[in-house]
Design a protein around this motif. Structure first.
Motif, PDB file in Angstrom:
ATOM      1  N   ALA B 130       0.798  -1.237   0.000  1.00 20.68           N
ATOM      2  CA  ALA B 130       0.000   0.000   0.000  1.00 20.68           C
ATOM      3  C   ALA B 130       0.829   1.285   0.000  1.00 20.68           C
ATOM      4  CB  ALA B 130      -0.987   0.018   1.177  1.00 20.68           C
ATOM      5  N   ASN B 131       2.085   1.177  -0.406  1.00 22.62           N
ATOM      6  CA  ASN B 131       2.864   2.416  -0.581  1.00 22.62           C
ATOM      7  C   ASN B 131       4.155   2.107  -1.328  1.00 22.62           C
ATOM      8  OD1 ASN B 131       5.424   3.015   1.626  1.00 22.62           O
ATOM      9  ND2 ASN B 131       4.155   1.208   1.958  1.00 22.62           N
ATOM     10  N   TYR B 132       4.837   3.207  -1.772  1.00 22.07           N
ATOM     11  CA  TYR B 132       6.171   3.067  -2.364  1.00 22.07           C
ATOM     12  C   TYR B 132       7.170   3.033  -1.209  1.00 22.07           C
ATOM     13  CZ  TYR B 132       4.635   4.246  -7.125  1.00 22.07           C
ATOM     14  OH  TYR B 132       4.042   4.250  -8.353  1.00 22.07           O
ATOM     15  N   GLY B 133       7.698   1.853  -0.912  1.00 22.63           N
ATOM     16  CA  GLY B 133       8.584   1.730   0.240  1.00 22.63           C
ATOM     17  C   GLY B 133       9.959   2.311  -0.006  1.00 22.63           C
ATOM     18  N   MET B 134      10.565   1.925  -1.128  1.00 17.85           N
ATOM     19  CA  MET B 134      11.967   2.268  -1.388  1.00 17.85           C
ATOM     20  C   MET B 134      12.224   3.766  -1.390  1.00 17.85           C
ATOM     21  SD  MET B 134      15.070   1.546  -2.100  1.00 17.85           S
ATOM     22  CE  MET B 134      15.676   0.096  -2.958  1.00 17.85           C
ATOM     23  N   THR B 135      11.295   4.522  -1.966  1.00 20.37           N
ATOM     24  CA  THR B 135      11.506   5.962  -2.098  1.00 20.37           C
ATOM     25  C   THR B 135      11.013   6.728  -0.878  1.00 20.37           C
ATOM     26  OG1 THR B 135       9.524   5.898  -3.468  1.00 20.37           O
ATOM     27  CG2 THR B 135      11.620   6.140  -4.610  1.00 20.37           C
ATOM     28  N   GLY B 136      10.555   6.013   0.129  1.00 18.66           N
ATOM     29  CA  GLY B 136      10.249   6.670   1.391  1.00 18.66           C
ATOM     30  C   GLY B 136       8.777   6.825   1.698  1.00 18.66           C
ATOM     31  N   GLY B 137       7.939   5.974   1.134  1.00 17.86           N
ATOM     32  CA  GLY B 137       6.557   5.920   1.574  1.00 17.86           C
ATOM     33  C   GLY B 137       5.600   6.866   0.878  1.00 17.86           C
ATOM     34  N   GLN B 138       5.711   6.955  -0.441  1.00 18.05           N
ATOM     35  CA  GLN B 138       4.748   7.778  -1.180  1.00 18.05           C
ATOM     36  C   GLN B 138       3.476   6.975  -1.466  1.00 18.05           C
ATOM     37  OE1 GLN B 138       8.045   7.477  -2.331  1.00 18.05           O
ATOM     38  NE2 GLN B 138       8.568   9.296  -1.133  1.00 18.05           N
ATOM     39  N   MET B 139       2.468   7.702  -1.921  1.00 17.46           N
ATOM     40  CA  MET B 139       1.203   7.074  -2.293  1.00 17.46           C
ATOM     41  C   MET B 139       1.404   6.158  -3.501  1.00 17.46           C
ATOM     42  SD  MET B 139      -2.358   8.909  -3.359  1.00 17.46           S
ATOM     43  CE  MET B 139      -1.702   9.498  -4.899  1.00 17.46           C
ATOM     44  N   ALA B 140       0.838   4.961  -3.410  1.00 19.94           N
ATOM     45  CA  ALA B 140       0.869   3.997  -4.515  1.00 19.94           C
ATOM     46  C   ALA B 140      -0.556   3.843  -5.036  1.00 19.94           C
ATOM     47  CB  ALA B 140       1.413   2.663  -4.020  1.00 19.94           C
ATOM     48  N   PRO B 141      -0.726   3.175  -6.184  1.00 16.36           N
ATOM     49  CA  PRO B 141      -2.099   2.924  -6.646  1.00 16.36           C
ATOM     50  C   PRO B 141      -2.881   2.087  -5.645  1.00 16.36           C
ATOM     51  CG  PRO B 141      -0.495   2.380  -8.353  1.00 16.36           C
ATOM     52  CD  PRO B 141       0.282   2.649  -7.115  1.00 16.36           C
ATOM     53  N   THR B 142      -2.170   1.386  -4.774  1.00  9.38           N
ATOM     54  CA  THR B 142      -2.797   0.503  -3.787  1.00  9.38           C
ATOM     55  C   THR B 142      -3.016   1.170  -2.441  1.00  9.38           C
ATOM     56  OG1 THR B 142      -0.534  -0.212  -3.425  1.00  9.38           O
ATOM     57  CG2 THR B 142      -1.914  -1.662  -4.752  1.00  9.38           C
ATOM     58  N   THR B 143      -2.574   2.413  -2.292  1.00 12.69           N
ATOM     59  CA  THR B 143      -2.770   3.135  -1.032  1.00 12.69           C
ATOM     60  C   THR B 143      -4.268   3.248  -0.725  1.00 12.69           C
ATOM     61  OG1 THR B 143      -0.694   4.333  -1.213  1.00 12.69           O
ATOM     62  CG2 THR B 143      -2.426   5.398   0.066  1.00 12.69           C
ATOM     63  N   LEU B 144      -4.603   3.041   0.532  1.00 14.64           N
ATOM     64  CA  LEU B 144      -6.028   3.013   0.906  1.00 14.64           C
ATOM     65  C   LEU B 144      -6.615   4.423   0.932  1.00 14.64           C
ATOM     66  CD1 LEU B 144      -5.839   0.460   3.883  1.00 14.64           C
ATOM     67  CD2 LEU B 144      -6.082   0.000   1.432  1.00 14.64           C
ATOM     68  N   PRO B 145      -7.913   4.567   0.685  1.00 14.78           N
ATOM     69  CA  PRO B 145      -8.546   5.881   0.810  1.00 14.78           C
ATOM     70  C   PRO B 145      -8.290   6.441   2.212  1.00 14.78           C
ATOM     71  CG  PRO B 145     -10.063   4.321  -0.193  1.00 14.78           C
ATOM     72  CD  PRO B 145      -8.865   3.534   0.262  1.00 14.78           C
ATOM     73  N   GLY B 146      -7.860   7.668   2.265  1.00 20.97           N
ATOM     74  CA  GLY B 146      -7.600   8.304   3.558  1.00 20.97           C
ATOM     75  C   GLY B 146      -6.239   7.996   4.148  1.00 20.97           C
ATOM     76  N   GLN B 147      -5.504   7.047   3.544  1.00 20.31           N
ATOM     77  CA  GLN B 147      -4.198   6.670   4.105  1.00 20.31           C
ATOM     78  C   GLN B 147      -3.187   7.793   3.881  1.00 20.31           C
ATOM     79  OE1 GLN B 147      -2.671   2.919   2.600  1.00 20.31           O
ATOM     80  NE2 GLN B 147      -0.625   3.309   3.419  1.00 20.31           N
ATOM     81  N   LYS B 148      -2.506   8.170   4.993  1.00 22.80           N
ATOM     82  CA  LYS B 148      -1.498   9.224   4.894  1.00 22.80           C
ATOM     83  C   LYS B 148      -0.188   8.639   4.394  1.00 22.80           C
ATOM     84  CE  LYS B 148      -3.273  12.355   8.406  1.00 22.80           C
ATOM     85  NZ  LYS B 148      -3.096  12.905   9.748  1.00 22.80           N
ATOM     86  N   THR B 149       0.381   9.295   3.409  1.00 18.64           N
ATOM     87  CA  THR B 149       1.711   8.936   2.925  1.00 18.64           C
ATOM     88  C   THR B 149       2.466  10.238   2.720  1.00 18.64           C
ATOM     89  OG1 THR B 149       1.236   9.082   0.557  1.00 18.64           O
ATOM     90  CG2 THR B 149       0.717   6.978   1.634  1.00 18.64           C
ATOM     91  N   THR B 150       3.738  10.150   2.334  1.00 19.95           N
ATOM     92  CA  THR B 150       4.513  11.387   2.149  1.00 19.95           C
ATOM     93  C   THR B 150       4.019  12.192   0.948  1.00 19.95           C
ATOM     94  OG1 THR B 150       6.169  10.253   0.831  1.00 19.95           O
ATOM     95  CG2 THR B 150       6.592  10.401   3.195  1.00 19.95           C
ATOM     96  N   SER B 151       3.273  11.566   0.045  1.00 16.26           N
ATOM     97  CA  SER B 151       2.730  12.334  -1.078  1.00 16.26           C
ATOM     98  C   SER B 151       1.208  12.432  -1.029  1.00 16.26           C
ATOM     99  CB  SER B 151       3.201  11.745  -2.418  1.00 16.26           C
ATOM    100  OG  SER B 151       2.782  10.410  -2.541  1.00 16.26           O
TER     101      SER B 151
END
Lengths: 377, 259
Positions: B130-151
């Protein structure tokens, strides 16, 4: 073997098959599509791999995977498709796996058109994908030469573990000429030691373009350069026509070189001592030959189907030794022999100003002739 | 002095298909679990000599360091295309890709979809955290609605950034696929079921039955800013409702093969 009338796109496809091609991956794009179509029938019937990919991006990465197994692998496309492949080509170059790519160039930039052009010279020779690498770029000027070069290109790619790009244009892809196809070579049975085939009886092989340690990746860059220096030393190819007694030389590659040859012959009939120098390897560029040529000529005329991309390379090695004139038709327009003849006549009679770039002089001449006006620079 | 006699029985050890290397994964991340399951399957099937892995771009970019099999490193998202090229040239080898959600669902959507449509006889292991791990936790297409990420600092706003893509469901809808399932790595029971699915996916390839993908719900404690146990719970409570576990496509040929 006898000659047969054969279309360029089919000629290079069949030549590759006869060279022992094991896998082809491609995507339809005009004016190259006949090659893909030919492969779609021939490869499966010979029990070899063929995939029509979802995109050129997909195709080049299939090429990458297949080439990692040591299989003779190629793709072909045309300018916009080759642009899409640049990502994969950069990875392939870094990974040092041999592949053959044919670019049937068309009018650009952008979607451009499907007419013949040579405007991917810089992309092929000086750029393309990111990073420091150089593919071998070969530019045949007729169907027989296209066949011969394609047939040999796999040996070259394997010898240097590099990309061989065959740069032709839409007219060569589409034209038919009598030519002789080479005999079938046996398919390679052995895999090279570096290939990814399963680690039976050995430690795993890795094919990778990643070196997170920059000092290690610097070494990769230097190894690629060392190999490129070998290529520069061993593989420069060119053709010379009527140059023995010439005072002037036309420099042109591929179709532009071929059209220029007609113009050179016409000029000879008019008594102008002119010859043609046709680079066959655009990379490695015939640097020393251009230098030597410029030293003994009273003037050079560079002819291209672009706005003067090879011109810059010719000037790098020849401009201090000989005046240089340029004539080009970009965007898919093919120069006529009469246009080049006129340029040769001008080369033989007019003085070339030393302080103005040949491209600027040509731009003013061509736009005036076409009745086009642009805001002054 | 009485000499003590010990009889040792090995009950647990590193699979031989894993190299004796420390991984580059964060503590508590389930990539290590997924690696181990694949390696166990390779060992159990005895296919180490015939297996070729395709590494992604993402946290698993160094996967080739951890498996004792031939490997290639693909460009971001292109692993299924590369695997296609390898498999078409070496049809009798086992070829698997190992891809994260940025790699497979975002930049590599075309490659995975068309490899599936062609029914490429490869095995895809898909790590969904549910996020881009390698680049430091950005939003991925799988990120959940409302989920906070760095982007998506205020939480994924579906009005602006759309909804998560359910990949197993999407790929299963493609006629060319043979085996598409979703499993999770958040507890022992689910890990055992994930292992069975990975084994089945490789057995599908062994029998030439076509495209197999195992989606594995995974944790990312570092970028989720949770302890490893809390990350397991977060997955269970938040990801399972959006990404239901299950068998999304089991082709009749797979069923009748009894694997």
């Amino acid at each position: 073997m006898t000659k047969e009338l054969i279309k360029g796109n089919i000629a290079f496809a069949e030549a590759a098959i006869r060279a022992g091609l094991q896998a082809y991956f491609g995507y339809p794009i005009t004016p190259q599509t006949e090659a893909l179509e030919w492969m779609s029938g021939r490869m499966p019937e010979l029990g070899r791999a063929f995939v029509q990919a979802e995109s050129e991006l997909g195709a080049i990465n299939m090429v990458y995977g297949s080439a990692c197994t040591g299989a003779r692998t190629m793709t072909s496309s045309s300018s916009p498709g080759i642009s899409l492949m640049q990502e994969g080509l950069s990875y392939i170059a870094t990974s040092e796996v041999p592949v053959v790519v044919v670019n049937v160039m068309r009018g650009g930039p952008g979607l451009g058109n499907i007419a013949p052009a040579q405007s991917d010279y810089n992309q092929a020779v000086h750029g393309g994908g990111h990073g420091d690498y150089s593919p071998i770029v070969l530019a045949p000027a007729n169907i027989q030469e296209l066949i011969d070069i394609t047939y040999e290109s796999f040996d070259l790619a394997e010898k240097y573990r590099c990309i061989v790009m065959i740069a032709i244009d839409g007219s060569m892809g589409q034209m038919m000429e009598p030519a002789e196809l080479p005999p079938f070579r046996e398919i390679k049975k052995e895999h090279p030691a570096w290939a990814i085939v399963g680690a039976k009886g050995r430690k795993p092989n890795l094919i990778c373009s990643l070196n997170i340690d920059e000092v290690e990746h610097e070494k990769v860059n230097l190894r690629l350069l060392a190999r490129w220096n070998q290529i520069r030393k061993n593989e420069v190819r060119f053709k010379e026509y009527y140059l023995d007694d010439a005072d002037f030389a036309v420099v042109g590659f591929g179709t532009a070189g071929r059209i220029a040859l007609s113009a050179v012959r016409a000029a000879r009939e008019k008594g102008i001592k002119v010859g043609l120098f046709r680079p066959v390897t655009l990379a490695p560029f015939p640097e020393k030959q251009i230098e030597a040529l410029a030293a003994r000529m009273k003037g050079l005329l560079v002819v291209e189907m672009n706005t003067g991309q090879m011109l810059d390379d010719v000037m790098r090695f020849g401009k201090d030794l000989s005046p240089v004139r340029f004539y080009g038709r970009p965007g898919g327009v093919i120069p006529l022999p009469e246009e080049i003849l006129r340029e040769i006549e001008a080369l033989a009679t007019e003085t070339i100003p030393a302080d103005i770039h040949p491209r600027d002089l040509w731009f003013d001449r061509l736009t005036a002739e076409l009745g086009l006006t642009y805001e002054a620079a | 002095m009485t000499e003590l006699q010990y009889k040792e029985t090995v009950v647990f050890e590193r699979p031989t298909a894993l190299t004796p290397t420390q991984t580059t994964y964060c503590p508590g991340c389930t990539h290590g679990v997924a690696h181990r399951l694949i390696a166990e399957v390779i060992d159990e099937m005895g296919i180490r000599d015939d297996t070729i892995g395709v590494a992604p771009v993402g946290c698993a970019v160094f996967a080739y360091r951890f498996f004792d099999v031939d490997f290639v490193e693909a460009a971001h998202g292109r692993a299924p295309a590369m695997a296609t090229g390898i498999k078409r040239s070496l049809p009798d080898r086992f070829v698997f890709t190992y891809q994260g959600d940025g790699d497979l669902v975002s930049i590599g959507m075309a490659e995975i979809t068309h490899a599936a449509a062609r029914g490429e006889n490869i095995t895809v292991i898909f790590i969904n955290n549910a996020n881009y791990g390698m680049t430091g936790g950005q939003m991925a297409p799988t990120t959940l609605p409302g989920q906070k990420t760095t982007s998506s600092p205020t939480g994924r706003d579906v009005e602006l950034a759309g909804y998560p893509i359910q990949m197993a469901e999407l790929i299963a809808s493609i006629q060319g696929t043979s085996y598409v399932v979703r499993r999770s790595l958040h507890d022992a029971r689910n890990i055992r079921q994930a292992k069975k699915a990975i084994r089945t996916a490789f057995e599908v390839q062994k029998r030439g039955l076509g495209f197999a993908m195992v989606e594995l719900l995974s944790t990312c404690p570092t970028n989720w800013h949770l302890t490893p146990p809390d990350a397991m719970n977060w997955l269970k409570e938040n990801m399972l409702p959006v990404y239901p576990l299950g068998d999304y496509k089991i082709h009749d040929a797979v069923k009748s093969a009894g694997i």
